[in-house]
Write a protein that holds these residues in place. Structure first.
Motif, short mmCIF file in Angstrom:
data_model
loop_
_atom_site.label_atom_id
_atom_site.label_comp_id
_atom_site.label_asym_id
_atom_site.label_seq_id
_atom_site.Cartn_x
_atom_site.Cartn_y
_atom_site.Cartn_z
N GLU A 51 0.62 -1.01 0.20
CA GLU A 51 -0.08 -0.48 0.48
C GLU A 51 0.83 1.06 0.21
N GLN A 52 1.60 1.28 0.79
CA GLN A 52 2.34 2.46 1.54
C GLN A 52 3.08 3.13 -0.05
N TRP A 92 2.10 2.32 -3.48
CA TRP A 92 1.38 2.53 -4.44
C TRP A 92 0.98 4.98 -4.24
N LYS A 93 0.85 5.08 -2.94
CA LYS A 93 0.47 5.79 -1.71
C LYS A 93 1.78 6.45 -2.45
N THR A 94 2.13 6.51 -2.36
CA THR A 94 3.53 7.71 -2.42
C THR A 94 3.98 8.15 -4.58
N LYS A 113 0.73 10.24 -5.45
CA LYS A 113 0.84 11.33 -5.21
C LYS A 113 2.25 11.93 -6.02
N TRP A 145 -6.52 0.43 -2.77
CA TRP A 145 -5.71 1.72 -2.30
C TRP A 145 -5.35 2.86 -3.48
N CYS A 146 -6.15 2.83 -4.38
CA CYS A 146 -5.68 3.69 -5.13
C CYS A 146 -6.69 5.14 -4.85
N GLU A 174 -8.31 5.00 -2.89
CA GLU A 174 -8.17 6.08 -1.08
C GLU A 174 -6.87 6.81 -1.25
N HIS A 175 -6.16 6.62 -1.98
CA HIS A 175 -5.16 7.41 -2.10
C HIS A 175 -4.84 8.39 -3.44
N SER A 176 -5.96 8.83 -4.08
CA SER A 176 -5.58 9.78 -4.77
C SER A 176 -7.68 10.08 -5.24
#
Lengths: 424, 450
Positions: A113-114, A116-118, A121, A163-164, A166-168
């Motif tokens: 997850e981390q 992908w999060k990076t 962004k 994940w995608c 959630e973080h974008s």
């Protein structure tokens, strides 16, 4: 003049023709050339973690048709072999220069997850219009736990998609692999994960040919080879079916689709759109003929839409979906029989040969005095299979004429010849 | 076929070959691939029916398309061992290609069968001869004449296990392929290479400079061999029946073509510089006219007493003549050969003609065409050697043949131009030789069983 512009899950483009994530969209130089040629959008070749992938030499092979033209194309190339930083910088610059074109970034990262999060962004910062998750690459990357290795497990598809989302804030398109038994499962998983759209198909595991001297599959890397990913005109029927399956699946009905697979002209594109695609992606045709093919694609689609009175893409999108159904729902009372137009017949006898050897012996041959032959249909034997029409080299010489006798619609579930029929 | 080209070429020979480049150049591999894909692989294919030698055309084209040139060539040679020269000299426009169903499509473009056949036979590679001879039968057959009919017959007989002796009047084998076909159709040393290829099957001995009625006789051959095949071709030419026809500058086209085909240096030939007249309307007339143009004759006029529609040269051949800038003058018949005071040929006088109820008549109007040479191409005739004791029945000036190429004499078969069947095409001669061989084989082997 028809309006070709699209709004695909919020991504706007002047036309539905995008270049798929592949060598043609590898770097700014190519993408700029594509936009100059008139492409509506691109999906940038898949970005991965640094250090970048390294490719082998000798990467492509092809299947050729009777005239020596490429009908199927195979590659063993990996995702981008350039650093993440260079790619991101170029994406930002290109998007700034071409604000009206769709620029979607393809991504492939390990299932953490981390990570992908990076990356999300970083991509968001470029101003790109959206992301496409590469869950389909069939060669090289799956050995590293990515690409098709994810796409073949619906749970992973759903997890990464979530994940995608959630973080974008970017629209998320999930690219599906055809190397799976039933494409509806990963499509449903993508939808549950919150995907805005799916795109399909990615390439199909393939060996195009064997070099019988070297006794190795092509492309050959120092005497050895590996399976690649298959695309080009030959895969269109497979892609159309998978698009249709998702379009008519009640669980995914209405999920936007970007159609990919053997699209080389306006007609191919119109077919994908009529089966529910909201944009189409092209790669092989551009790799064989160059970017200028988009000119004829746009012109052809526009002319055809004008001739049919479709003012915009939405006007005919998905019109063929309701007519794509299960076999058991087909009308058993419908009947067609072949007719041969004697004036057009050139006497090659292919229809006779095919029907006599491999079908229903429904064509009779009559020897003429001048040594030529005439061919006629034996109506009672003809099952309406279309084989003669397919083998006939002359346009409209053999036609399939409807001979239904005004009987009502009756499908197999209602047919009394079906021992398992449902009681009415 | 692909035989070793062992002939040492002189500069002069090369220059001459350069002048007579192939009129119909070979296909490249890529072109052959595309052309072969155009074949529809017809049921009961009309092209096979139209081929005098019954080559399975769709099959060999399919083999070309599948990159099996060896298989393609073998399919051709199975029916026609001279498939290489037939691919070049056959008037395909009136045979297989005329029958191709693709003529009936909008584009009216038949598959280029002749060029595909050439592609296969030129490029196939065999280790040795493509066919293996059957076990020796102990039978001996004499073949008189080593032209296409004789060679085809000899090859088939050798294949079936017989021993064959061929008697050829000329110093070389090949018949018209060697001595009579236009140089731009069978170029360079192709004819001899093909002969070598045919003979490489083994079991065939050729005796050169052995003419019937002079060095050998049919009655002796009949005694010494189990069977005889006559393929002596045509020896004589028709005449114009005009005064001064014996002038040195009034020539028989076939003699000139023979000289040209054997020439190793252009200086050996006596070529008219300014103008020549060709009399005739067949393929020989076209051949000589075009070859004169290539050799540098400024003005070549082909004169025929009837119209273009009546010419025996095909439309395709007439077009070749036009492409060579040959002037074709129809409805004109020869009246006089005019010499100057020194007895040198000066011109010919013709009178205009017309058809009156199928009869050719002169209008009385005359005109003169200046020329430094006249080439007669008004037909060839058979001259069966009068010294012979045993002569088969001659009908309409040709050896009469009955069922299976049998002549009036038991055990003596005949084929090729010396028989009156067909249009004197190479491919017909090959077929007749083949059929005769099969009949001879049948006769010799079945009589043994009795």
């Amino acid at each position: 003049m028809a309006d070709l512009s699209i709004d695909f899950v919020g991504i706007k483009a002047p036309n539905p023709f995008w270049l798929a994530s592949a060598p043609p969209t590898d770097k700014a130089y190519n993408v700029e050339r594509a936009f100059e040629a008139g492409w509506g959008g691109v999906v940038w070749k898949t970005l991965g973690e640094d250090p970048a992938a390294v490719n082998v030499s000798s990467r492509y092979s092809a299947l050729y048709d009777h005239n020596g033209e490429v009908s199927g194309f195979n590659n063993i190339e990996l995702i981008t072999d350039r650093s993440l930083e260079i790619n991101l910088r170029e994406i930002e610059a290109v998007k700034k220069s071409w604000p009206d074109r769709a620029l979607v970034v393809s991504l492939m990262m390990p299932c953490e997850e981390q990570i992908w999060k990076t990356i999300l962004k970083q991509v968001e910062a470029t101003g790109a219009d959206g992301i496409e998750l590469n869950f389909g690459c069939p060669h090289g990357m799956p050995e590293r736990g990515m690409g098709a290795a994810v796409g073949q497990v619906p749970e992973y598809v759903e997890m990464v998609t979530r994940w995608c989302k959630e973080h974008s804030k970017m629209p998320v398109i999930v690219k599906l692999t055809p190397n799976i038994t039933d494409v509806r499962f990963p499509a449903r998983a993508a939808k549950s994960g919150g995907a805005d759209a799916v795109s399909l198909i990615n390439t199909i595991n393939s060996i195009t040919s064997i070099d019988l001297d070297a006794m190795a599959a092509r492309p050959i890397v120092d005497g050895k080879s590996t399976h690649g990913g298959y695309c080009g005109p030959a895969v269109k029927p497979i892609a159309l079916n998978m698009v249709g399956e998702i379009a008519r699946d009640p669980e995914t009905a209405g999920l936007p689709i970007s159609g990919i697979g053997g699209i080389g002209n306006w007609r191919d594109a119109a077919e994908f759109i009529s089966l529910g695609a909201g944009s189409v992606q092209v790669c092989t045709a551009a790799m064989i003929y160059g970017f200028n093919i988009v000119t004829e694609m746009k012109e052809g689609l526009s002319n055809w839409m004008d001739s049919k009175g479709y003012e915009n893409i939405e006007a005919f999108k998905g019109l063929a979906v309701p007519n794509t159904t299960d076999w058991k729902k087909l009308n058993m009372n419908y009947k067609v029989v072949a007719t041969i137009d004697e004036d057009k017949c050139i006497g090659c006898g292919r229809c006779y040969q095919a029907c006599e050897d491999t079908s229903h012996q429904a064509i009779e041959v009559t020897a003429n005095e001048d040594g030529t032959n005439s061919f006629g249909i034996i109506d009672d034997n003809c099952v309406g299979c279309n084989l003669c029409e397919i083998t006939c080299p002359v346009d409209d010489c053999i036609t399939m004429d409807e001979r239904s006798k005004g009987q009502p619609y009756m499908n197999w579930m209602q047919d009394e010849r079906n021992p398992h029929r449902e009681e009415v | 076929m692909n035989m070793d080209n062992s002939v040492n070429y002189s500069q002069q020979q090369l220059a001459l070959d350069q002048m007579f480049k192939d009129i119909n150049p070979a296909l490249s591999a890529r072109q052959a691939g595309i052309e072969s894909s155009r074949c529809y692989y017809c049921y009961d294919a009309p092209c096979i029916k139209a081929c005098p030698s019954k080559i399975n055309i769709p099959s060999f084209i399919a083999s070309i398309h599948a990159d099996d040139l060896t298989g393609a060539a073998k399919t051709i040679y199975k029916e026609n061992i001279m498939g290489g020269s037939c691919a070049r000299v056959c008037p395909t426009e009136i045979l297989c290609e005329q029958a191709c169903v693709r003529n009936h499509e909008a584009e009216k473009a038949p598959v280029k069968i002749g060029l595909l056949q050439r592609h296969a036979t030129d490029n196939a590679e065999f280790e040795g001869h493509p066919f293996e001879r059957a076990e020796n039968t102990g039978k001996k057959i004499a073949v008189v004449g080593a032209g296409p009919a004789g060679l085809s017959c000899a090859h088939r007989l050798a294949l079936l296990g017989h021993e064959v002796e061929v008697f050829e009047a000329q110093p070389k084998a090949g018949g018209l392929n060697e001595y009579g076909i236009a140089k731009y159709k069978l170029t360079e040393n192709f004819a001899q290479e093909e002969v070598d290829f045919i003979l490489s099957i083994g079991g065939i001995t050729v005796h050169y400079d052995r003419a019937l009625g002079k060095d050998i006789s049919l009655s002796t051959l009949k005694e010494e061999f189990d069977s005889v095949f006559l393929s002596i071709g045509l020896q004589d030419t028709s005449s114009l029946y005009l005064e001064h026809e014996d002038n040195d500058s009034v020539l028989n086209s076939v003699d000139f073509i023979k000289e040209l085909r054997q020439a190793t240096d252009i200086d050996q030939l006596d070529i008219p510089k300014d103008s020549a007249i060709v009399i005739g309307a067949g393929n020989t007339a076209i051949d000589i006219a075009c070859q004169l143009k290539r050799l540098g004759t400024e003005e070549v006029t082909l004169v025929y007493r009837r119209g273009e529609a009546q010419m025996s040269a095909t439309g395709h051949e007439q077009q070749i003549a036009k492409n060579h800038q040959v002037r074709i003058k129809t409805w004109s018949q020869p009246e006089k050969i005019n010499l100057d005071e020194q007895g040198k040929l000066r011109s010919m006088t013709f009178s205009k003609t017309y058809l009156d109820q199928d009869k050719l008549k002169s209008t009385g109007e005359q005109f003169e065409v200046p020329c430094s040479a006249v080439f007669k191409a008004v037909g060839q005739k058979m001259a069966y050697p009068q010294t012979e004791q045993l002569i088969p029945t001659i009908s309409n000036g040709k050896v009469a043949t009955f069922h299976n190429q049998l002549t009036s004499i038991e055990g003596v078969f005949a084929g090729g131009d010396c028989t009156g069947v067909g249009q004197d095409l190479t491919v017909e001669a090959v077929q007749q030789g083949k059929l005769a061989a099969l009949a001879i084989h049948q006769e010799l082997t079945s009589s043994e069983e009795k």
